[in-house]
Scaffold this motif. Sequence first.
Motif, PDB file in Angstrom:
ATOM      1  N   ARG A  43       0.818  -1.212   0.000  1.00  0.00           N
ATOM      2  CA  ARG A  43       0.000   0.000   0.000  1.00  0.00           C
ATOM      3  C   ARG A  43       0.857   1.269   0.000  1.00  0.00           C
ATOM      4  O   ARG A  43       0.340   2.374  -0.152  1.00  0.00           O
ATOM      5  CB  ARG A  43      -0.928   0.002   1.215  1.00  0.00           C
ATOM      6  CG  ARG A  43      -2.172   0.851   1.056  1.00  0.00           C
ATOM      7  CD  ARG A  43      -2.921   0.958   2.373  1.00  0.00           C
ATOM      8  NE  ARG A  43      -3.299  -0.335   2.901  1.00  0.00           N
ATOM      9  CZ  ARG A  43      -4.413  -0.981   2.563  1.00  0.00           C
ATOM     10  NH1 ARG A  43      -5.248  -0.440   1.709  1.00  0.00           N
ATOM     11  NH2 ARG A  43      -4.695  -2.154   3.098  1.00  0.00           N
ATOM     12  N   GLY A  44       2.179   1.105   0.197  1.00  0.00           N
ATOM     13  CA  GLY A  44       3.059   2.254   0.098  1.00  0.00           C
ATOM     14  C   GLY A  44       3.908   2.550   1.317  1.00  0.00           C
ATOM     15  O   GLY A  44       4.739   3.457   1.287  1.00  0.00           O
ATOM     16  N   ARG A  45       3.724   1.797   2.412  1.00  0.00           N
ATOM     17  CA  ARG A  45       4.555   2.015   3.586  1.00  0.00           C
ATOM     18  C   ARG A  45       5.999   1.621   3.278  1.00  0.00           C
ATOM     19  O   ARG A  45       6.251   0.619   2.625  1.00  0.00           O
ATOM     20  CB  ARG A  45       4.030   1.198   4.771  1.00  0.00           C
ATOM     21  CG  ARG A  45       4.858   1.359   6.040  1.00  0.00           C
ATOM     22  CD  ARG A  45       4.185   0.716   7.240  1.00  0.00           C
ATOM     23  NE  ARG A  45       4.049  -0.729   7.105  1.00  0.00           N
ATOM     24  CZ  ARG A  45       3.464  -1.499   8.035  1.00  0.00           C
ATOM     25  NH1 ARG A  45       2.957  -0.946   9.128  1.00  0.00           N
ATOM     26  NH2 ARG A  45       3.377  -2.808   7.852  1.00  0.00           N
TER      27      ARG A  45
ATOM     28  N   ASP B 151       3.077   2.479  -5.444  1.00  0.00           N
ATOM     29  CA  ASP B 151       3.362   3.802  -6.010  1.00  0.00           C
ATOM     30  C   ASP B 151       2.219   4.778  -5.796  1.00  0.00           C
ATOM     31  O   ASP B 151       2.437   5.994  -5.757  1.00  0.00           O
ATOM     32  CB  ASP B 151       3.621   3.697  -7.519  1.00  0.00           C
ATOM     33  CG  ASP B 151       4.920   3.007  -7.868  1.00  0.00           C
ATOM     34  OD1 ASP B 151       5.774   2.822  -6.977  1.00  0.00           O
ATOM     35  OD2 ASP B 151       5.093   2.648  -9.055  1.00  0.00           O
ATOM     36  N   ILE B 152       0.998   4.257  -5.708  1.00  0.00           N
ATOM     37  CA  ILE B 152      -0.176   5.136  -5.721  1.00  0.00           C
ATOM     38  C   ILE B 152      -1.011   5.061  -4.445  1.00  0.00           C
ATOM     39  O   ILE B 152      -1.994   5.800  -4.303  1.00  0.00           O
ATOM     40  CB  ILE B 152      -1.068   4.848  -6.942  1.00  0.00           C
ATOM     41  CG1 ILE B 152      -1.626   3.421  -6.893  1.00  0.00           C
ATOM     42  CG2 ILE B 152      -0.306   5.095  -8.238  1.00  0.00           C
ATOM     43  CD1 ILE B 152      -2.669   3.138  -7.968  1.00  0.00           C
ATOM     44  N   GLY B 153      -0.654   4.170  -3.513  1.00  0.00           N
ATOM     45  CA  GLY B 153      -1.375   4.092  -2.249  1.00  0.00           C
ATOM     46  C   GLY B 153      -2.758   3.488  -2.357  1.00  0.00           C
ATOM     47  O   GLY B 153      -3.613   3.710  -1.492  1.00  0.00           O
ATOM     48  N   LEU B 154      -2.982   2.720  -3.410  1.00  0.00           N
ATOM     49  CA  LEU B 154      -4.233   1.981  -3.574  1.00  0.00           C
ATOM     50  C   LEU B 154      -3.889   0.520  -3.772  1.00  0.00           C
ATOM     51  O   LEU B 154      -2.825   0.197  -4.303  1.00  0.00           O
ATOM     52  CB  LEU B 154      -5.015   2.481  -4.790  1.00  0.00           C
ATOM     53  CG  LEU B 154      -5.507   3.923  -4.763  1.00  0.00           C
ATOM     54  CD1 LEU B 154      -6.062   4.320  -6.121  1.00  0.00           C
ATOM     55  CD2 LEU B 154      -6.566   4.111  -3.676  1.00  0.00           C
TER      56      LEU B 154
ATOM     57  N   ALA C 265     -11.075   1.418  -6.442  1.00  0.00           N
ATOM     58  CA  ALA C 265     -10.401   2.638  -6.891  1.00  0.00           C
ATOM     59  C   ALA C 265      -9.151   2.335  -7.722  1.00  0.00           C
ATOM     60  O   ALA C 265      -8.791   3.110  -8.608  1.00  0.00           O
ATOM     61  CB  ALA C 265     -10.027   3.504  -5.693  1.00  0.00           C
ATOM     62  N   ILE C 266      -8.486   1.201  -7.455  1.00  0.00           N
ATOM     63  CA  ILE C 266      -7.273   0.909  -8.205  1.00  0.00           C
ATOM     64  C   ILE C 266      -7.604   0.464  -9.628  1.00  0.00           C
ATOM     65  O   ILE C 266      -6.862   0.755 -10.570  1.00  0.00           O
ATOM     66  CB  ILE C 266      -6.391  -0.131  -7.480  1.00  0.00           C
ATOM     67  CG1 ILE C 266      -4.949  -0.087  -8.041  1.00  0.00           C
ATOM     68  CG2 ILE C 266      -6.965  -1.532  -7.577  1.00  0.00           C
ATOM     69  CD1 ILE C 266      -3.952  -0.899  -7.233  1.00  0.00           C
ATOM     70  N   TYR C 267      -8.740  -0.188  -9.816  1.00  0.00           N
ATOM     71  CA  TYR C 267      -9.166  -0.567 -11.167  1.00  0.00           C
ATOM     72  C   TYR C 267      -9.559   0.685 -11.947  1.00  0.00           C
ATOM     73  O   TYR C 267      -9.257   0.798 -13.140  1.00  0.00           O
ATOM     74  CB  TYR C 267     -10.342  -1.546 -11.103  1.00  0.00           C
ATOM     75  CG  TYR C 267     -10.022  -2.806 -10.334  1.00  0.00           C
ATOM     76  CD1 TYR C 267      -9.378  -3.879 -10.939  1.00  0.00           C
ATOM     77  CD2 TYR C 267     -10.355  -2.928  -8.988  1.00  0.00           C
ATOM     78  CE1 TYR C 267      -9.082  -5.035 -10.233  1.00  0.00           C
ATOM     79  CE2 TYR C 267     -10.060  -4.076  -8.272  1.00  0.00           C
ATOM     80  CZ  TYR C 267      -9.416  -5.120  -8.893  1.00  0.00           C
ATOM     81  OH  TYR C 267      -9.113  -6.255  -8.187  1.00  0.00           O
ATOM     82  N   ASP C 268     -10.213   1.600 -11.269  1.00  0.00           N
ATOM     83  CA  ASP C 268     -10.597   2.856 -11.909  1.00  0.00           C
ATOM     84  C   ASP C 268      -9.362   3.665 -12.281  1.00  0.00           C
ATOM     85  O   ASP C 268      -9.290   4.242 -13.380  1.00  0.00           O
ATOM     86  CB  ASP C 268     -11.508   3.643 -10.965  1.00  0.00           C
ATOM     87  CG  ASP C 268     -12.112   4.856 -11.635  1.00  0.00           C
ATOM     88  OD1 ASP C 268     -12.770   4.699 -12.683  1.00  0.00           O
ATOM     89  OD2 ASP C 268     -11.929   5.979 -11.125  1.00  0.00           O
TER      90      ASP C 268
END
Length: 204
Positions: A53-55, A139-142, A148-151
């Motif tokens: 998730r980006g941590r 990279d995007i926090g999704l 939201a990541i599919y969108d």
Amino acid sequence: MTADIRHIVFDIGRVLIHYDAEIPFSRIIPDPQERDWFFANVCTHDWNVEQDRGRTWEEAEDVLIAVYPDHEDSIRAFRKHWHEMVPHAYDGSVAIMKGFIDEGRDVTMLTNFASDTFRLAQEIFPFLTLPRGVTVSGDIGLIKPDVAIYDRHTKDFGLAPSATLFIDDSAANIAAARAYGWNAIHFTGADTLKEELGKYGLLA
């Protein structure tokens, strides 16, 4: 199938490359019961997902070491020996992906992956640089299966959802992709993938 597929989206882990955290840890923590406890309580799936998730790994290690200081070496070993967790590619599915690219089809990738380990994976497996592009969760926090990541992937790469086919090993990710409006195949192996692709009239 009646869908006119113009975009093919591949997951990476356990679809194109093998991933198994047990590989280095069978050496690092030889006792099976101790190792099971470590993965169930310390370097858990939920802990690892936060890197996807980006941590940062530094923050991730600090969080665990504060709680389990006696396990510091093993905690740090997770990132240190990560490259051993991806020992080989799945040649069959990689060949299918390369075949689509060689045919001139639009191929992208959508993956739950920490940013830095994804770049390392590209160095280990150069075929991960061949598709038109990739959405990396870190990279995007999704993260999948968040809709939201599919969108985000759809918009970033200009995909038509009804003309998009997604290939992933996770049933939850497949269900979310279908709910969003993509076509999707649950990956269980290259042979069954070929069969499912045939239903869409796609021959790699």
